[in-house]
Design an enzyme around this catalytic site. Structure first.
Site, mmCIF file in Angstrom:
data_model
loop_
_atom_site.group_PDB
_atom_site.id
_atom_site.type_symbol
_atom_site.label_atom_id
_atom_site.label_comp_id
_atom_site.label_asym_id
_atom_site.label_seq_id
_atom_site.Cartn_x
_atom_site.Cartn_y
_atom_site.Cartn_z
ATOM 1 C CB THR A 11 -0.962 -0.016 1.212
ATOM 2 O OG1 THR A 11 -1.832 -1.136 1.075
ATOM 3 C CG2 THR A 11 -1.777 1.254 1.301
ATOM 4 C CB SER A 55 2.104 -7.830 1.173
ATOM 5 O OG SER A 55 0.865 -7.851 1.825
ATOM 6 C CB THR A 84 0.018 -4.184 6.400
ATOM 7 O OG1 THR A 84 -1.225 -4.118 5.686
ATOM 8 C CG2 THR A 84 0.634 -2.795 6.496
ATOM 9 C CG ASP A 85 -3.028 -7.923 3.652
ATOM 10 O OD1 ASP A 85 -3.626 -7.701 4.727
ATOM 11 O OD2 ASP A 85 -3.436 -7.504 2.557
#
Length: 161
Positions: A11, A55, A84-85
């Site tokens: 992101t 990700s 972030t995932d």
């Protein structure tokens, strides 16, 4: 020694598309470039891109490329920008494959291009962390810095703790 920033996508690096219509995103130049322009850093740095992926699309092959870049570089400090995932999965992978280096993984909940993005504060935390910790793999998100073995994420709120 210089600080090496490694772009992987996520992101933090998402931008509105220039060639398509709709709400889709594309990955452009590293967000780190624009953030560091505002910082006017007093340290030497380099920015490299390993991949430009969400990700959820990052594979162990991509993680191996990150580890290889770090292991083959003479530098000792790295900040990896990442979605972030799967940030924690990458941190745990690097913990097994990178030794005697400082690696801090960070990202953003909103793209750096958004006026209300958290990208700059996340990156600032990661930069500061490289100056304060010993060798190891760390995640810096939501005002928290923890080792790859200690970091957790609340899947309901999205926050790391």
């Amino acid at each position: 020694m210089k600080l090496v920033f490694i772009q992987t996508g996520g992101t933090i690096d998402k931008e509105y598309p220039h060639t398509t219509k709709g709400w889709a995103f594309e990955f452009g130049a590293p967000a780190v470039t624009r953030i560091l322009e505002k910082l006017n850093p007093s340290f030497e740095y380099e920015i490299v891109s390993v991949c430009k992926k969400d990700s959820l699309e990052i594979t162990d092959h991509d993680r191996a490329n990150i580890a290889k870049l770090i292991n083959e570089s003479p530098e000792s400090k790295y900040v990896v920008t990442h979605g972030t995932d799967t940030m924690i999965e990458t941190a745990k992978y690097l913990e097994q494959h990178v030794k005697n280096k400082i690696v801090v993984i960070t990202g953003a909940m909103l793209p750096e291009r958004f006026y209300n993005s958290d990208a700059a504060i996340q990156l600032g935390t990661a930069i500061a962390t490289t100056n304060l910790v010993k060798s190891g793999i760390y995640v810096a998100m939501h005002g928290v810095v923890k080792s790859s073995s200690d970091i957790k994420r609340n899947l309901k709120t999205g926050q790391f703790f």
